[in-house]
Motif scaffolding. Structure first.
Motif, short mmCIF file in Angstrom:
data_model
loop_
_atom_site.label_atom_id
_atom_site.label_comp_id
_atom_site.label_asym_id
_atom_site.label_seq_id
_atom_site.Cartn_x
_atom_site.Cartn_y
_atom_site.Cartn_z
N LEU A 1 -11.86 54.79 7.12
CA LEU A 1 -12.44 54.72 5.78
C LEU A 1 -13.95 54.46 5.82
CD1 LEU A 1 -9.60 52.87 3.91
CD2 LEU A 1 -10.34 55.24 3.58
N LEU A 2 -14.38 53.61 6.74
CA LEU A 2 -15.82 53.35 6.87
C LEU A 2 -16.55 54.61 7.32
CD1 LEU A 2 -15.79 49.77 8.40
CD2 LEU A 2 -16.51 50.43 6.09
N ALA A 3 -15.97 55.36 8.24
CA ALA A 3 -16.59 56.61 8.68
C ALA A 3 -16.61 57.63 7.56
CB ALA A 3 -15.84 57.17 9.89
N TRP A 4 -15.52 57.70 6.78
CA TRP A 4 -15.49 58.61 5.63
C TRP A 4 -16.58 58.25 4.63
CZ3 TRP A 4 -14.69 57.19 0.54
CH2 TRP A 4 -14.64 58.27 -0.37
N HIS A 5 -16.69 56.96 4.34
CA HIS A 5 -17.68 56.50 3.36
C HIS A 5 -19.10 56.78 3.84
CE1 HIS A 5 -19.90 53.44 0.92
NE2 HIS A 5 -19.19 54.05 0.00
N GLU A 6 -19.35 56.54 5.10
CA GLU A 6 -20.69 56.82 5.65
C GLU A 6 -21.02 58.30 5.52
OE1 GLU A 6 -23.46 55.67 9.46
OE2 GLU A 6 -21.40 54.98 9.40
N ARG A 7 -20.06 59.17 5.81
CA ARG A 7 -20.28 60.61 5.66
C ARG A 7 -20.51 60.96 4.19
NH1 ARG A 7 -15.45 64.82 6.57
NH2 ARG A 7 -14.91 63.84 4.60
N HIS A 8 -19.74 60.36 3.33
CA HIS A 8 -19.84 60.60 1.88
C HIS A 8 -21.22 60.19 1.35
CE1 HIS A 8 -17.93 61.25 -2.00
NE2 HIS A 8 -18.37 60.08 -2.42
N VAL A 9 -21.65 58.99 1.72
CA VAL A 9 -22.94 58.47 1.28
C VAL A 9 -24.08 59.32 1.85
CG1 VAL A 9 -24.51 56.49 1.48
CG2 VAL A 9 -22.11 56.13 0.85
N SER A 10 -23.96 59.71 3.10
CA SER A 10 -24.99 60.56 3.72
C SER A 10 -25.14 61.88 2.97
CB SER A 10 -24.66 60.84 5.19
OG SER A 10 -24.75 59.67 5.94
N HIS B 1 -24.56 62.34 -0.22
CA HIS B 1 -25.26 62.03 -1.46
C HIS B 1 -26.76 61.90 -1.21
CE1 HIS B 1 -21.79 61.72 -3.94
NE2 HIS B 1 -21.35 60.57 -3.46
N LEU B 2 -27.12 61.18 -0.14
CA LEU B 2 -28.53 60.97 0.16
C LEU B 2 -29.24 62.29 0.50
CD1 LEU B 2 -28.39 57.65 2.17
CD2 LEU B 2 -29.36 57.99 -0.12
N HIS C 1 -18.15 48.66 0.77
CA HIS C 1 -19.53 48.30 0.46
C HIS C 1 -20.02 47.05 1.16
CE1 HIS C 1 -19.82 50.98 -3.33
NE2 HIS C 1 -19.57 51.64 -2.23
N ARG C 2 -19.25 46.53 2.08
CA ARG C 2 -19.71 45.37 2.85
C ARG C 2 -20.27 45.79 4.20
NH1 ARG C 2 -15.24 43.72 6.36
NH2 ARG C 2 -13.50 45.07 5.85
N ASP C 3 -20.21 47.07 4.53
CA ASP C 3 -20.70 47.55 5.81
C ASP C 3 -22.21 47.74 5.77
OD1 ASP C 3 -19.73 48.42 8.45
OD2 ASP C 3 -20.68 50.32 7.91
N GLU C 4 -22.85 47.62 6.94
CA GLU C 4 -24.31 47.69 6.99
C GLU C 4 -24.86 49.08 6.66
OE1 GLU C 4 -25.60 48.45 11.56
OE2 GLU C 4 -24.69 46.50 11.16
N HIS C 5 -24.05 50.14 6.79
CA HIS C 5 -24.57 51.47 6.44
C HIS C 5 -24.90 51.55 4.95
CE1 HIS C 5 -20.47 52.58 5.04
NE2 HIS C 5 -21.10 53.47 4.31
N VAL C 6 -24.26 50.72 4.14
CA VAL C 6 -24.54 50.70 2.71
C VAL C 6 -25.94 50.14 2.46
CG1 VAL C 6 -23.83 49.75 0.48
CG2 VAL C 6 -22.11 50.58 2.09
N ALA C 7 -26.33 49.11 3.18
CA ALA C 7 -27.68 48.54 3.03
C ALA C 7 -28.73 49.56 3.45
CB ALA C 7 -27.80 47.26 3.85
N ARG C 8 -28.49 50.28 4.53
CA ARG C 8 -29.43 51.32 4.98
C ARG C 8 -29.52 52.44 3.95
NH1 ARG C 8 -26.59 50.65 9.78
NH2 ARG C 8 -25.57 52.66 9.47
N ALA C 9 -28.39 52.82 3.40
CA ALA C 9 -28.38 53.88 2.39
C ALA C 9 -29.11 53.43 1.13
CB ALA C 9 -26.93 54.26 2.06
N GLN C 10 -28.90 52.19 0.73
CA GLN C 10 -29.59 51.65 -0.44
C GLN C 10 -31.10 51.67 -0.23
OE1 GLN C 10 -27.85 50.85 -3.17
NE2 GLN C 10 -29.64 50.30 -4.35
N GLN C 11 -31.54 51.32 0.97
CA GLN C 11 -32.98 51.34 1.25
C GLN C 11 -33.51 52.77 1.23
OE1 GLN C 11 -35.16 48.65 1.53
NE2 GLN C 11 -36.54 50.38 1.24
N HIS C 12 -32.76 53.70 1.77
CA HIS C 12 -33.17 55.11 1.75
C HIS C 12 -33.29 55.60 0.30
CE1 HIS C 12 -32.46 59.39 3.56
NE2 HIS C 12 -33.47 59.36 2.75
N LEU C 13 -32.33 55.26 -0.52
CA LEU C 13 -32.36 55.63 -1.93
C LEU C 13 -33.57 55.03 -2.63
CD1 LEU C 13 -31.06 56.86 -4.46
CD2 LEU C 13 -29.68 54.78 -4.62
N THR C 14 -33.83 53.76 -2.38
CA THR C 14 -35.00 53.10 -2.97
C THR C 14 -36.28 53.81 -2.54
OG1 THR C 14 -33.85 50.98 -3.01
CG2 THR C 14 -36.26 50.90 -3.12
#
Length: 194
Positions: A68-77, A79-80, A121-134
């Motif tokens: 699920l974490l790998a799926w979410h990371e792919r999903h967020v990537s 979007h970005l 949303h507790r994984d560190e890839h979310v923080a990196r994605a949030q920074q990229h979005l910002t």
């Protein structure tokens, strides 16, 4: 005798196969969670639905959470990448910012279930994605401020935070029309002061 070309082609084929299997595992797991809920998904069920053996599945991922974490990371990537494409398209900064904010708000509007969000949303890839979005939004705000299309009396970092916090409300809105109205209101706060 074989040349160096044959092993290279073979390795590319193996890598393509591995990528296809990995994608199938990620997609199947996401489908199962959507259909049956997070707690009802097991490695056995994923392997069966994907059409691979459990031993093969464990070669790719140690458990359901890792999938699920790998799926979410792919999903967020994904979007970005889409938001970065909107940022980089032709047009002035204000138009591109509007496209990015609307796309982001629609993503927020269609977010996944709370049970899954708590896990992912507790994984560190979310923080990196949030920074990229910002950074994407901040860059457009900076560009728009330089051309006079957007306000320059507030630092772009603060305005980017304003946009992201305002558009987080899109997740609770009843329709895409309401989401677009929220984007319009958010953009109004970015106009240069008179």
């Amino acid at each position: 005798m074989y040349t160096g070309v044959v092993p290279r082609l073979w390795n590319e084929t193996i890598e393509a196969h591995r990528a296809a299997v990995r994608d199938a595992i990620l997609d199947t797991t996401a489908e199962l969670v959507t259909e049956h809920g997070l707690l009802s998904v097991s490695m056995s069920r994923i392997a069966e639905k994907t059409g691979i053996g459990r031993a093969t599945l464990y070669k790719y991922f140690p458990d359901v959470e890792a999938i699920l974490l790998a799926w979410h990371e792919r999903h967020v990537s994904g979007h970005l990448e889409h938001l970065a494409e909107l940022r980089d398209q032709a047009g002035d900064a204000r138009q591109r910012l509007e496209a990015v904010l609307e796309a982001y708000a629609l993503i927020q509007h269609k977010r996944h279930a709370t049970e899954l969000a708590a896990l992912l949303h507790r994984d560190e890839h979310v923080a990196r994605a949030q920074q990229h979005l910002t950074d994407i939004i901040r860059d457009l705000l900076t560009e728009g401020a330089q051309t006079g299309d957007l306000r320059n009396d507030i630092p772009p970092e603060e305005l980017a935070d304003y946009c992201l916090h305002a558009l987080a409300a899109a997740g609770s809105l009843p329709s895409e029309a309401a989401v677009r109205r929220l984007v319009t209101v958010t953009l109004a706060g970015l106009r240069p002061p008179h």
